[in-house]
Write a protein that holds these residues in place. Structure first.
Motif, PDB file in Angstrom:
ATOM      1  N   LYS A  95       0.827  -1.202   0.000  1.00 49.36           N
ATOM      2  CA  LYS A  95       0.000   0.000   0.000  1.00 49.36           C
ATOM      3  C   LYS A  95       0.866   1.259   0.000  1.00 49.36           C
ATOM      4  CE  LYS A  95      -4.224  -1.836   2.041  1.00 49.36           C
ATOM      5  NZ  LYS A  95      -5.270  -1.626   3.078  1.00 49.36           N
ATOM      6  N   ASP A 196      -3.174   5.749   0.484  1.00 46.97           N
ATOM      7  CA  ASP A 196      -4.232   4.989   1.159  1.00 46.97           C
ATOM      8  C   ASP A 196      -4.536   5.530   2.554  1.00 46.97           C
ATOM      9  OD1 ASP A 196      -4.686   2.846  -0.826  1.00 46.97           O
ATOM     10  OD2 ASP A 196      -2.605   2.316  -0.386  1.00 46.97           O
ATOM     11  N   LEU A 344      -8.592   3.684  12.319  1.00 49.79           N
ATOM     12  CA  LEU A 344      -7.158   3.938  12.282  1.00 49.79           C
ATOM     13  C   LEU A 344      -6.674   4.470  13.637  1.00 49.79           C
ATOM     14  CD1 LEU A 344      -5.222   3.463   9.940  1.00 49.79           C
ATOM     15  CD2 LEU A 344      -5.419   5.883   9.339  1.00 49.79           C
ATOM     16  N   TRP A 347      -6.112   1.540  15.892  1.00 50.38           N
ATOM     17  CA  TRP A 347      -4.926   0.780  15.483  1.00 50.38           C
ATOM     18  C   TRP A 347      -3.621   1.507  15.802  1.00 50.38           C
ATOM     19  CZ3 TRP A 347      -1.357   2.665  12.020  1.00 50.38           C
ATOM     20  CH2 TRP A 347      -0.317   1.790  11.669  1.00 50.38           C
ATOM     21  N   VAL A 348      -3.594   2.837  15.664  1.00 50.92           N
ATOM     22  CA  VAL A 348      -2.332   3.579  15.699  1.00 50.92           C
ATOM     23  C   VAL A 348      -1.709   3.649  17.088  1.00 50.92           C
ATOM     24  CG1 VAL A 348      -3.102   5.958  16.217  1.00 50.92           C
ATOM     25  CG2 VAL A 348      -1.243   5.580  14.586  1.00 50.92           C
ATOM     26  N   PRO A 351       1.729   1.402  17.366  1.00 50.13           N
ATOM     27  CA  PRO A 351       2.983   1.965  16.874  1.00 50.13           C
ATOM     28  C   PRO A 351       3.441   3.190  17.656  1.00 50.13           C
ATOM     29  CG  PRO A 351       1.224   2.262  15.247  1.00 50.13           C
ATOM     30  CD  PRO A 351       0.725   1.307  16.275  1.00 50.13           C
ATOM     31  N   ASP A 427       4.340   0.156  10.237  1.00 51.35           N
ATOM     32  CA  ASP A 427       3.309  -0.743  10.745  1.00 51.35           C
ATOM     33  C   ASP A 427       2.054  -0.705   9.885  1.00 51.35           C
ATOM     34  OD1 ASP A 427       5.177  -1.144  12.669  1.00 51.35           O
ATOM     35  OD2 ASP A 427       3.881  -0.711  14.386  1.00 51.35           O
ATOM     36  N   TYR A 428       1.762   0.480   9.329  1.00 51.42           N
ATOM     37  CA  TYR A 428       0.607   0.553   8.441  1.00 51.42           C
ATOM     38  C   TYR A 428       0.846  -0.302   7.189  1.00 51.42           C
ATOM     39  CZ  TYR A 428      -3.034   2.163   5.330  1.00 51.42           C
ATOM     40  OH  TYR A 428      -4.100   2.193   4.457  1.00 51.42           O
ATOM     41  N   ALA A 430       2.711  -2.813   6.932  1.00 47.89           N
ATOM     42  CA  ALA A 430       2.816  -4.233   7.288  1.00 47.89           C
ATOM     43  C   ALA A 430       1.454  -4.849   7.646  1.00 47.89           C
ATOM     44  CB  ALA A 430       3.773  -4.396   8.478  1.00 47.89           C
ATOM     45  N   ARG A 431       0.420  -4.024   7.723  1.00 42.28           N
ATOM     46  CA  ARG A 431      -0.932  -4.535   8.073  1.00 42.28           C
ATOM     47  C   ARG A 431      -1.420  -5.522   7.026  1.00 42.28           C
ATOM     48  NH1 ARG A 431      -5.024   0.171   8.824  1.00 42.28           N
ATOM     49  NH2 ARG A 431      -6.238  -1.334   9.994  1.00 42.28           N
ATOM     50  N   LYS A 432      -2.074  -6.570   7.478  1.00 40.59           N
ATOM     51  CA  LYS A 432      -2.640  -7.568   6.556  1.00 40.59           C
ATOM     52  C   LYS A 432      -4.054  -7.180   6.174  1.00 40.59           C
ATOM     53  CE  LYS A 432       1.101  -9.987   6.953  1.00 40.59           C
ATOM     54  NZ  LYS A 432       2.092 -10.019   5.851  1.00 40.59           N
TER      55      LYS A 432
END
Length: 432
Positions: A95, A196, A344, A347-348, A351, A427-428, A430-432
């Motif tokens: 991304k 993104d 987001l 999630w953030v 990190p 980390d963003y 690397a997100r699946k």
């Protein structure tokens, strides 16, 4: 144009490829951020000593472009007038994430006494003014250059693309001009490659290394208020023969203060209505014909904004009528509320905790300051974070706020800011 330092991309690459760090991206980033810290401090001091106002950031943009090119990034200059966009394509597909810093300074006379304090002046709306990085944008530039340096050293392992956005005119362009995030977006800062998600960090007078944010509405929406009054000039000794503009201005200020204090429920949604400039007259004994006042409105909902604008325009016009003058209130340069994407934002936190363990608050109070970072958030998912930068010997209660002529930071926190930006990007991606 740049600053002389001993740190290089090759040195960082050597650190990042050391076997001891092979198993941990966290350790890699921490080591690289520490190595680049002297360079980040040097960048900060250089930019601080040579501040430039909105849409005038020629020297700063040239410095940024030079450093990004030295890292091997694709660089676009002249974006949104003086903006710079750097693109780092990782060694693996993925991304696209963006990191943003603002570059402009303010018309403020610096009083910090720093050895690298600004002595610069510039022209702003027809006047020669002193210029200072009183809002910390010098640190934002330095931290993002530091993050770019760290990430460039990890290029082969990055799954995706990182876009570095260095934006002019965040504080707003001169009256009648355009600039800032609006023009950056129009010039394709979020396209080619298509972004993104985007993250931003703003330094402030909070506890050093503390990182604060909240989901959804965070910073207020802002509108520039301009009030113009046309009256009748007369001798200062005969105010009854004309229209006393000083009295008009006093009544307008009292009326606007009462709107926010007495006519709306500020408990349901914070609201600030401020008059910051009053311009009238050229002599002590002449009551002038013209009065111009300017200020700012800060709100958190469209409904509250519309309500305050309507009340302000009605009150200003009525006061003008009472004095026999023509008075008008106009609102321009709107910034929407800075909106942190809910998912987001959740999630953030992880990190950010890696960047500043135990010092992340994801339910921070609303901020009545405003940011045109909000315009990026209207296009792609976004999170905006505050980084505390107060020096240890400065009491919290008396810490100079952003826009103060005494505003300064603990440069040690720049390392935390670099890590935060790097971890959010990595980390963003690397997100699946």
């Amino acid at each position: 144009m740049g600053v002389r330092v001993t740190v290089s991309v090759l040195a960082l690459a050597a650190v990042l490829s050391t076997p001891a760090f092979a198993a941990s991206n966290t350790a890699k980033v921490e080591a690289a951020a520490k190595v680049v810290q002297p360079k980040v401090v040097a960048w900060r001091r250089d930019v601080h000593e040579h501040p430039e106002l909105g849409n005038q950031e020629v020297r700063t943009a040239a410095l940024v472009a030079k450093e990004l090119k030295a890292l091997g990034l694709e660089v676009r200059e002249g974006v949104g007038k003086t903006g710079v966009v750097g693109v780092l394509k990782g060694g693996k597909p993925g991304k696209v994430v963006a990191l943003r810093a603002d570059m402009d300074a303010l018309p403020v006379l610096e009083k910090t006494g720093l050895p690298f304090a600004s002595k610069a002046t510039a022209t702003w709306e027809g006047k020669t003014v002193p210029v200072m990085h009183a809002c910390g944008h010098d640190t934002h530039v330095a931290m993002l250059l530091g993050a770019a340096t760290v990430l460039a050293g990890m290029k082969a392992d990055i799954a995706g693309t990182v876009v570095f956005i260095f934006q002019p005119a965040e504080e707003g362009p001169q009256a009648g001009d355009e600039g800032g995030a609006k023009l950056m977006i129009a010039d394709g800062a979020l396209d080619n490659p298509k972004v993104d998600a985007i993250f931003g960090v703003h330094i402030g007078p909070g506890d050093a290394n503390a990182m604060n944010y909240r989901p959804e509405g965070f910073y207020a929406g802002a509108d520039r208020l301009t009030i113009t009054v046309k009256g009748k000039q007369t001798h200062g000794a005969r105010p009854w023969a004309g229209i006393d503009m000083a009295s008009v201005s006093a009544d307008i200020i009292q009326a606007l203060n009462q709107i926010a204090a007495r006519q709306i429920d500020v408990g349901t949604s914070p609201t600030v209505l401020t008059i910051a400039t009053i311009n009238m007259g050229v002599r002590n004994n002449i009551i002038p014909e013209d009065l111009v006042m300017s200020g700012t409105l800060r709100t958190f909902t469209p409904e509250r904004k519309a309500e305050v604008i309507a009340k302000t325009q009605k009150a200003v016009a009525a006061i003008g009528d009472r004095y026999g003058a023509k008075a008008e209130a106009v609102f321009t340069q709107p910034y929407p509320v800075t909106w942190n994407d809910a998912a987001l934002s959740k999630w953030v936190k992880a990190p950010l905790e890696k960047a500043s363990p135990g010092k992340v608050d994801d339910q921070a109070a609303l901020i009545t300051g405003a940011e045109d970072f909000s315009l990026y958030g209207q296009k792609v998912p976004a999170v905006f974070v505050q980084l505390g930068g107060r020096k240890a010997d400065v009491p919290a209660a008396g810490a100079p706020a952003n826009h103060s002529p005494y505003f300064d930071i603990d440069e040690a926190v720049l390392e935390t800011g670099v890590k935060a930006e790097v971890f959010m990007a990595l980390d963003y991606l690397a997100r699946k």
